[in-house]
Write a protein that holds these residues in place. Structure first.
Motif, PDB file in Angstrom:
ATOM      1  N   GLU A  55       0.807  -1.208   0.000  1.00 19.24           N
ATOM      2  CA  GLU A  55       0.000   0.000   0.000  1.00 19.24           C
ATOM      3  C   GLU A  55       0.851   1.273   0.000  1.00 19.24           C
ATOM      4  N   PRO A  56       0.638   2.188  -0.956  1.00 20.24           N
ATOM      5  CA  PRO A  56       1.305   3.482  -0.925  1.00 20.24           C
ATOM      6  C   PRO A  56       0.785   4.323   0.246  1.00 20.24           C
ATOM      7  N   MET A  57       1.713   4.936   0.961  1.00 18.76           N
ATOM      8  CA  MET A  57       1.388   5.711   2.149  1.00 18.76           C
ATOM      9  C   MET A  57       2.082   7.064   2.082  1.00 18.76           C
ATOM     10  N   LYS A  58       1.623   7.997   2.914  1.00 23.60           N
ATOM     11  CA  LYS A  58       2.262   9.307   3.009  1.00 23.60           C
ATOM     12  C   LYS A  58       2.394   9.672   4.475  1.00 23.60           C
ATOM     13  N   SER A  59       3.276  10.604   4.759  1.00 26.00           N
ATOM     14  CA  SER A  59       3.421  11.128   6.104  1.00 26.00           C
ATOM     15  C   SER A  59       3.702  12.618   6.004  1.00 26.00           C
ATOM     16  N   TYR A  60       3.582  13.261   7.140  1.00 23.49           N
ATOM     17  CA  TYR A  60       3.785  14.706   7.213  1.00 23.49           C
ATOM     18  C   TYR A  60       4.977  14.991   8.116  1.00 23.49           C
ATOM     19  N   GLY A  61       5.501  16.187   7.976  1.00 21.99           N
ATOM     20  CA  GLY A  61       6.568  16.622   8.867  1.00 21.99           C
ATOM     21  C   GLY A  61       6.037  16.853  10.263  1.00 21.99           C
ATOM     22  N   THR A  62       6.858  17.435  11.115  1.00 20.50           N
ATOM     23  CA  THR A  62       6.483  17.603  12.514  1.00 20.50           C
ATOM     24  C   THR A  62       5.701  18.875  12.785  1.00 20.50           C
ATOM     25  N   SER A  63       5.790  19.875  11.929  1.00 18.70           N
ATOM     26  CA  SER A  63       5.084  21.135  12.131  1.00 18.70           C
ATOM     27  C   SER A  63       3.674  21.039  11.582  1.00 18.70           C
ATOM     28  N   ARG A  64       2.803  21.912  12.045  1.00 17.25           N
ATOM     29  CA  ARG A  64       1.445  22.000  11.500  1.00 17.25           C
ATOM     30  C   ARG A  64       1.184  23.444  11.120  1.00 17.25           C
ATOM     31  N   PRO A  65       0.878  23.759   9.909  1.00 14.19           N
ATOM     32  CA  PRO A  65       0.912  22.828   8.774  1.00 14.19           C
ATOM     33  C   PRO A  65       2.351  22.556   8.361  1.00 14.19           C
ATOM     34  N   SER A  66       2.558  21.393   7.819  1.00 15.32           N
ATOM     35  CA  SER A  66       3.896  20.980   7.404  1.00 15.32           C
ATOM     36  C   SER A  66       3.990  20.972   5.886  1.00 15.32           C
ATOM     37  N   LEU A  67       5.125  21.395   5.396  1.00 15.37           N
ATOM     38  CA  LEU A  67       5.383  21.326   3.968  1.00 15.37           C
ATOM     39  C   LEU A  67       6.104  20.035   3.586  1.00 15.37           C
ATOM     40  N   LEU A  68       6.699  19.369   4.567  1.00 13.00           N
ATOM     41  CA  LEU A  68       7.471  18.147   4.293  1.00 13.00           C
ATOM     42  C   LEU A  68       6.558  16.948   4.150  1.00 13.00           C
ATOM     43  N   ARG A  69       6.890  16.087   3.203  1.00  9.86           N
ATOM     44  CA  ARG A  69       6.154  14.851   2.993  1.00  9.86           C
ATOM     45  C   ARG A  69       7.142  13.716   2.745  1.00  9.86           C
ATOM     46  N   LEU A  70       6.811  12.552   3.273  1.00 14.07           N
ATOM     47  CA  LEU A  70       7.510  11.317   2.938  1.00 14.07           C
ATOM     48  C   LEU A  70       6.482  10.384   2.330  1.00 14.07           C
ATOM     49  N   TYR A  71       6.890   9.644   1.312  1.00 15.91           N
ATOM     50  CA  TYR A  71       6.010   8.688   0.642  1.00 15.91           C
ATOM     51  C   TYR A  71       6.663   7.319   0.719  1.00 15.91           C
ATOM     52  N   ALA A  72       5.864   6.314   1.036  1.00 13.19           N
ATOM     53  CA  ALA A  72       6.405   4.983   1.275  1.00 13.19           C
ATOM     54  C   ALA A  72       5.433   3.919   0.791  1.00 13.19           C
ATOM     55  N   ILE A  73       5.954   2.709   0.684  1.00 13.58           N
ATOM     56  CA  ILE A  73       5.148   1.528   0.402  1.00 13.58           C
ATOM     57  C   ILE A  73       5.113   0.718   1.697  1.00 13.58           C
ATOM     58  N   LYS A  74       3.914   0.411   2.159  1.00  7.61           N
ATOM     59  CA  LYS A  74       3.781  -0.407   3.370  1.00  7.61           C
ATOM     60  C   LYS A  74       3.924  -1.872   2.996  1.00  7.61           C
ATOM     61  N   LEU A  75       4.953  -2.515   3.551  1.00  8.26           N
ATOM     62  CA  LEU A  75       5.174  -3.930   3.303  1.00  8.26           C
ATOM     63  C   LEU A  75       4.410  -4.783   4.308  1.00  8.26           C
ATOM     64  N   GLU A  76       4.354  -4.312   5.541  1.00  7.69           N
ATOM     65  CA  GLU A  76       3.598  -4.968   6.610  1.00  7.69           C
ATOM     66  C   GLU A  76       3.579  -4.004   7.792  1.00  7.69           C
ATOM     67  N   SER A  77       2.964  -4.403   8.885  1.00 10.22           N
ATOM     68  CA  SER A  77       2.867  -3.529  10.043  1.00 10.22           C
ATOM     69  C   SER A  77       4.243  -3.033  10.473  1.00 10.22           C
ATOM     70  N   ASN A  78       4.367  -1.715  10.592  1.00 10.24           N
ATOM     71  CA  ASN A  78       5.599  -1.046  11.008  1.00 10.24           C
ATOM     72  C   ASN A  78       6.796  -1.318  10.109  1.00 10.24           C
ATOM     73  N   CYS A  79       6.559  -1.700   8.869  1.00  8.93           N
ATOM     74  CA  CYS A  79       7.638  -1.932   7.907  1.00  8.93           C
ATOM     75  C   CYS A  79       7.302  -1.185   6.609  1.00  8.93           C
ATOM     76  N   TYR A  80       8.032  -0.114   6.345  1.00  7.99           N
ATOM     77  CA  TYR A  80       7.759   0.768   5.220  1.00  7.99           C
ATOM     78  C   TYR A  80       9.019   0.965   4.394  1.00  7.99           C
ATOM     79  N   LEU A  81       8.853   0.956   3.104  1.00  8.69           N
ATOM     80  CA  LEU A  81       9.935   1.237   2.178  1.00  8.69           C
ATOM     81  C   LEU A  81       9.730   2.669   1.682  1.00  8.69           C
ATOM     82  N   ILE A  82      10.553   3.590   2.158  1.00  8.25           N
ATOM     83  CA  ILE A  82      10.399   4.992   1.769  1.00  8.25           C
ATOM     84  C   ILE A  82      10.884   5.147   0.340  1.00  8.25           C
TER      85      ILE A  82
END
Length: 115
Positions: free
Chosen positions: A45-72
Motif C-alpha cells: 500500500e502506498p502511504m504518506k506522512s507529514y513533517g512535525t510542524s502544523r501545517p507541514s510542507l514536508l512529505r515522505l512517501y512509502a510503500i507499506k510492506l507490513e505492520s511497522n515496515c515501510y519502504l520509503i
C-alpha cells in the motif's frame, strides 16, 4: 524548513525506538493511506506522512510492506494545498511509487521477508 527536517529526523528515530519496544506512536500511526489512484490496493500500500510542524510542507512517501515496515520511496516539499496542486511533486511521487511497485511485483516481493 531545515529545522523541521531536523525535527523530523529526530522524530523518526523516536518512532524506531518505539517500534522496537512496542509503544506508541509507531510507524503505523505516522503513515497514512495515499488515496487517489492507489485507493483500492490491499497489498504493498502506498502511504504518506507529514513533517512535525502544523501545517507541514514536508512529505515522505512509502510503500507499506507490513505492520511497522515501510519502504520509503520519495520525499518532498508540498507547496500547494493538495498534491494535485503541486504538479512537480505529484508527477514525481506517482512516478516513483509506480516504479517501485512495478519492481516489487516483478521480483515477487510482497512483504519484508522477500527483501
Amino acid at each position: 524548513m531545515l529545522d523541521e527536517a531536523e525535527e523530523l529526523e529526530g522524530y523518526i528515530e523516536e518512532l524506531v525506538s518505539n517500534m522496537k519496544t512496542g509503544i506508541k506512536p509507531d510507524f503505523d500511526e505516522y503513515f497514512h493511506f495515499l488515496d487517489g489512484k492507489y485507493k483500492c490496493l490491499w497489498t504493498l500500500e502506498p502511504m504518506k506522512s507529514y513533517g512535525t510542524s502544523r501545517p507541514s510542507l514536508l512529505r515522505l512517501y512509502a510503500i507499506k510492506l507490513e505492520s511497522n515496515c515501510y519502504l520509503i520511496v520519495y520525499g518532498g516539499i508540498k507547496l500547494g494545498d493538495t498534491i494535485q496542486n503541486s504538479p512537480v511533486l505529484k508527477d514525481k511521487v506517482f512516478n516513483k511509487i509506480d516504479n517501485v511497485l512495478n519492481y516489487l511485483k516483478a521480483n515477487g516481493i510482497e512483504d519484508s521477508t522477500d527483501i
